[in-house]
Design a protein around this motif. Structure first.
Motif, PDB file in Angstrom:
ATOM      1  N   LEU A 272      25.830  30.542   5.772  1.00  0.00           N
ATOM      2  CA  LEU A 272      26.163  30.593   7.619  1.00  0.00           C
ATOM      3  C   LEU A 272      26.766  31.394   7.454  1.00  0.00           C
ATOM      4  CD1 LEU A 272      28.947  27.579   7.995  1.00  0.00           C
ATOM      5  CD2 LEU A 272      26.790  28.316  10.045  1.00  0.00           C
TER       6      LEU A 272
ATOM      7  N   GLY B 140      33.979  26.873   0.197  1.00  0.00           N
ATOM      8  CA  GLY B 140      33.662  26.971   1.576  1.00  0.00           C
ATOM      9  C   GLY B 140      34.026  25.320   2.663  1.00  0.00           C
TER      10      GLY B 140
ATOM     11  N   SER C  50      32.979  28.352  -6.302  1.00  0.00           N
ATOM     12  CA  SER C  50      33.113  29.926  -7.314  1.00  0.00           C
ATOM     13  C   SER C  50      33.959  30.674  -7.969  1.00  0.00           C
ATOM     14  CB  SER C  50      31.982  31.363  -7.384  1.00  0.00           C
ATOM     15  OG  SER C  50      30.352  30.899  -6.251  1.00  0.00           O
TER      16      SER C  50
ATOM     17  N   ARG D  21      30.306  37.478   6.429  1.00  0.00           N
ATOM     18  CA  ARG D  21      28.807  37.776   5.399  1.00  0.00           C
ATOM     19  C   ARG D  21      27.660  37.828   6.141  1.00  0.00           C
ATOM     20  NH1 ARG D  21      29.963  34.535  -0.333  1.00  0.00           N
ATOM     21  NH2 ARG D  21      32.244  35.283  -0.542  1.00  0.00           N
TER      22      ARG D  21
ATOM     23  N   ARG E  63      26.014  39.006  -3.443  1.00  0.00           N
ATOM     24  CA  ARG E  63      25.051  38.402  -3.571  1.00  0.00           C
ATOM     25  C   ARG E  63      23.883  38.778  -2.355  1.00  0.00           C
ATOM     26  NH1 ARG E  63      28.298  36.682  -6.479  1.00  0.00           N
ATOM     27  NH2 ARG E  63      29.584  35.621  -4.426  1.00  0.00           N
TER      28      ARG E  63
ATOM     29  N   GLU F  92      24.272  37.378   5.941  1.00  0.00           N
ATOM     30  CA  GLU F  92      23.271  36.716   4.751  1.00  0.00           C
ATOM     31  C   GLU F  92      22.260  37.201   5.804  1.00  0.00           C
ATOM     32  OE1 GLU F  92      24.597  35.176   2.346  1.00  0.00           O
ATOM     33  OE2 GLU F  92      26.536  34.785   2.828  1.00  0.00           O
TER      34      GLU F  92
ATOM     35  N   GLU G  36      26.085  25.082  -4.588  1.00  0.00           N
ATOM     36  CA  GLU G  36      27.053  24.502  -4.305  1.00  0.00           C
ATOM     37  C   GLU G  36      28.221  24.977  -4.003  1.00  0.00           C
ATOM     38  OE1 GLU G  36      27.449  29.366  -4.852  1.00  0.00           O
ATOM     39  OE2 GLU G  36      28.971  29.375  -4.825  1.00  0.00           O
ATOM     40  N   ALA G  37      29.215  24.569  -4.394  1.00  0.00           N
ATOM     41  CA  ALA G  37      30.333  24.342  -3.731  1.00  0.00           C
ATOM     42  C   ALA G  37      31.984  25.223  -4.057  1.00  0.00           C
ATOM     43  CB  ALA G  37      31.520  22.947  -3.633  1.00  0.00           C
TER      44      ALA G  37
HETATM   45  P1  AMP Z   1      31.460  33.353  -3.585  1.00  0.00           P
HETATM   46  O1  AMP Z   1      32.769  33.808  -4.443  1.00  0.00           O
HETATM   47  O2  AMP Z   1      30.757  33.961  -3.349  1.00  0.00           O
HETATM   48  O3  AMP Z   1      30.540  32.289  -4.040  1.00  0.00           O
HETATM   49  O4  AMP Z   1      32.109  32.710  -2.251  1.00  0.00           O
HETATM   50  C1  AMP Z   1      33.187  31.045  -2.500  1.00  0.00           C
HETATM   51  C2  AMP Z   1      32.857  29.950  -1.806  1.00  0.00           C
HETATM   52  O5  AMP Z   1      32.637  30.394  -0.419  1.00  0.00           O
HETATM   53  C3  AMP Z   1      31.201  29.440  -2.032  1.00  0.00           C
HETATM   54  O6  AMP Z   1      30.943  29.206  -3.682  1.00  0.00           O
HETATM   55  C4  AMP Z   1      30.499  28.479  -1.049  1.00  0.00           C
HETATM   56  O7  AMP Z   1      31.188  27.241  -0.940  1.00  0.00           O
HETATM   57  C5  AMP Z   1      31.624  29.585   0.420  1.00  0.00           C
HETATM   58  N1  AMP Z   1      30.427  30.374   0.653  1.00  0.00           N
HETATM   59  C6  AMP Z   1      29.707  32.008   0.719  1.00  0.00           C
HETATM   60  N2  AMP Z   1      28.886  32.065   1.442  1.00  0.00           N
HETATM   61  C7  AMP Z   1      29.129  30.947   2.038  1.00  0.00           C
HETATM   62  C8  AMP Z   1      28.238  31.600   3.376  1.00  0.00           C
HETATM   63  N3  AMP Z   1      27.656  32.369   3.605  1.00  0.00           N
HETATM   64  N4  AMP Z   1      28.685  30.372   3.761  1.00  0.00           N
HETATM   65  C9  AMP Z   1      29.180  29.890   3.659  1.00  0.00           C
HETATM   66  N5  AMP Z   1      29.864  29.312   3.021  1.00  0.00           N
HETATM   67  C10 AMP Z   1      29.973  29.877   1.504  1.00  0.00           C
END
Ligand code: AMP
Ligand code: MG
Length: 329
Positions: free
Chosen positions: A119, A300, A255, A109, A67, A111, A252-253
Motif C-alpha cells: 500500500l 504491517g 523486518s 511510502r 527499497r 511505492e 513478508e510480515a
Molecule cells: P520494512 O522495514 O521496510 O520491511 O517495513 C516493515 C514492515 O512494514 C514490513 O515487513 C511490512 O509488514 C510493512 N510494510 C512495509 N512496506 C509496506 C507497504 N508498502 N505496504 C504495506 N505494508 C508495508
C-alpha cells in the motif's frame, strides 16, 4: 511517478468506489477482525510491559532505506519535511528514554510497484527494546503473531467463517532459514537474481508458497537493508537481522534486527553509501551523545490482517486503501 503493474485491474473498482464497497458484509467482517487484531496487539504489549508511544507523522528526516519507494514531503514553514516512512530514527531516540516501546505508526511510502502486499499508506506496528538481542526480539515477533491469530480465532469466529478463512494458531518457535538457504529454495524454483539484495518480490512469494507455517529468514547481506542495521562481526558481510515470512504466498510480515548505534560506524556507512548527512543533524548529535544498543522490528497491520483474513490482496485489509497509482477516497 512511474509504477509497475503486477496485480490485475479487475479489483480496482473496489478501491475507487470504496464509499460503496465498504458497505458489504465482507468489508464489515474484515474491519471487525482488524479491530480485534489491534486490541490483541495492545493487550500483548501491555502484558509484556512495553510502553505505547505516539507516532511522529512528519520530521526533517525519515527512514531513507525503503527499497525504492519515495518519501512524500510537505513545506514546514520554509523547510522541506518528510512524511514518516518508518519510525526507526525516532525509535532509537525513544529507547534512550524508555526501555521497551511500541508505536502504531502511519507510514507513507510512494511505492513504485502495485502488488498484492504493498500500500502507499499503511500502519506499521513498530517495536524497539534497549539492550535486547536479535534472538530476543524474534521471540517477541513470533509470539505476537501467534497471539494475534489465536485472539482472532477466539473472538472473530463468525467473521472468519464469512470470509472462508481456515487458520490454525502457528506453533512457536518458528523455523529459521538463513538467507543463503532461502536463496537456494528460490533458485531451485527457477529464480535468478542478485544475491546482495533482499529476495525479489516474486521470488519471496514463491518461497513463502513452499511453507505451511510462518518462518524466519535470518542474516541478510550487509548492503541489502538500512544503514541502521548492525553487521555481524562473526560473519562479516552479514547483518544481525531477520524477516518473518507468512506462509502460503502471503510473503513478508516483519523486518527487524539489531541496530547500529555507534556514531563513527553510522557516519562511515553514510560515506560508503554516498548519503548526505545534512538532514540527519539531530540523529548524529544523538549518536555522538550516545544511545543504548537495541533491537526491534516493524509489522504491517494490513499485512497481518490480510493473512489472518486470507485476502487475495492487501487492498481489502484497510478501511481507506491508498494503492500505488489508484486515485480513491
Ligand atoms: P520494512 O522495514 O521496510 O520491511 O517495513 C516493515 C514492515 O512494514 C514490513 O515487513 C511490512 O509488514 C510493512 N510494510 C512495509 N512496506 C509496506 C507497504 N508498502 N505496504 C504495506 N505494508 C508495508
Ligand atoms: Mg522488509
Amino acid at each position: 511517478m512511474k509504477w509497475k503493474l503486477i496485480v490485475g485491474t479487475e479489483a480496482l473498482d473496489f478501491i475507487r468506489y470504496r464509499h460503496l464497497s465498504i458497505r458489504t458484509e465482507r468489508s464489515r467482517a474484515v474491519l471487525k477482525v482488524q479491530s480485534e487484531i489491534m486490541s490483541s496487539i495492545r493487550r500483548f504489549f501491555g502484558k509484556q510491559k512495553f510502553t505505547e508511544v505516539k507516532p511522529a507523522i512528519i520530521g526533517p528526516a525519515t527512514d531513507p532505506d525503503v527499497r525504492g519507494a519515495e518519501a512524500a514531503s510537505i513545506d514546514f514553514y520554509g523547510v522541506k519535511y518528510l512524511l514518516t516512512t518508518s519510525m526507526i530514527l525516532y525509535k532509537q531516540m525513544l529507547i534512550s528514554s524508555l526501555d521497551k516501546i511500541y508505536i502504531f505508526s502511519p507510514c507513507i511510502r510512494l511505492e513504485k510497484k502495485r502488488t498484492d502486499r504493498h500500500l502507499a499508506e499503511f500502519l506499521q506496528v513498530d517495536v524497539e527494546a534497549a539492550h535486547r538481542s536479535c534472538d530476543e526480539i524474534m521471540k517477541v515477533a513470533e509470539s505476537l503473531l501467534a497471539v494475534a491469530v489465536s485472539d482472532a480465532l477466539k473472538h472473530c469466529r463468525e467473521e472468519l467463517q464469512l470470509l472462508g478463512r481456515k487458520l490454525k494458531v502457528p506453533k512457536t518457535p518458528f523455523k529459521k532459514l538463513t538467507f543463503k538457504e532461502a536463496i537456494k529454495v528460490a533458485m531451485d524454483l527457477g529464480f535468478d537474481f542478485d544475491h546482495t539484495s533482499e529476495l525479489p518480490f516474486e521470488a519471496e512469494k514463491a518461497v513463502s508458497m513452499q511453507f505451511k507455517r510462518p518462518f524466519f529468514i535470518v542474516g541478510y547481506p550487509l548492503d541489502s537493508r538500512g544503514f541502521y542495521y548492525k553487521e555481524n562481526h562473526e560473519k562479516p558481510g552479514e547483518l544481525i537481522d531477520f524477516d518473518l515470512i507468512f506462509p502460503q504466498g502471503f510473503g513478508e510480515a516483519v523486518s527487524g534486527g539489531e541496530r547500529e548505534h555507534k556514531h563513527a560506524i553510522v557516519m562511515r556507512k553514510f560515506k560508503d553509501r554516498r548519503m548526505d548527512p545534512g538532514r540527519y543533524k539531530w540523529y548524529f548529535d544523538m549518536l555522538k551523545i550516545g544511545i543504548p544498543p537495541s533491537a526491534g522490528f516493524g509489522i504491517g497491520l494490513e499485512r497481518l490482517t490480510r493473512y489472518i483474513c486470507g485476502l487475495e490482496t492487501i487492498w481489502e485489509a484497510t478501511p481507506f486503501p491508498k494503492v500505488p497509482g489508484v486515485h480513491s477516497p
